[in-house]
Design a protein around this motif. Structure first.
Motif: not given
Length: 138
Positions: A2-6, A8-14
């Motif tokens: 799967a490819k993720y957007t920046r 989406e990654v930041m949301a997971e970091a939060h």
């Protein structure tokens, strides 16, 4: 894969940050911090230390070495006095535990990113080499 957007990654970091903010070690840290803030003796001593630190800066700026040494000695004495208080010791230990946990999470993320890059290029994870150099034969 799967490819993720920046974003989406930041949301997971939060989300990860929220999770970590609610673990037992962080709760303990907050409880100890509240105890420190409620302790009048500790707060009064911290105020004295801050005032002495300002004096030390002035003494240093004006080259008053003897006065500076006296003030630094008093700061050290007051700091040692605070450090002897059990709740302060617990608070400092709690800080170490949290810092270690943050370091562990950070290192784990960095290592897993590296391993994922190696795997995605069909490299050798154990050797720590990507597969990008496989076709470089002259």
């Amino acid at each position: 894969m799967a490819k993720y957007t920046r974003s989406e990654v930041m949301a997971e970091a939060h989300n990860l940050a929220k999770m970590m903010a609610n673990i037992e070690e962080i709760d303990r840290f907050k409880q100890l911090e509240a105890k420190l803030n409620e302790n009048n003796k500790i707060q009064a001593t911290i105020k004295k230390i801050k005032a002495l630190q300002k004096q030390a800066v002035n003494f240093q700026a004006y080259g008053k070495e003897e006065a500076l040494q006296r003030v630094e000695k008093e700061i050290d004495r007051l700091q040692a006095e605070i450090d002897e208080i059990p709740v302060v010791q617990e608070f400092k230990e709690s800080q170490v535990v949290i810092n270690d946990l943050l370091q562990l999470v950070s290192n784990t993320i960095a290592r897993e990113i590296t391993n994922e890059v190696i795997r995605s290029t069909e490299g050798d994870v154990l050797a720590g080499k990507t597969g990008s150099s496989k076709g470089d034969h002259c």
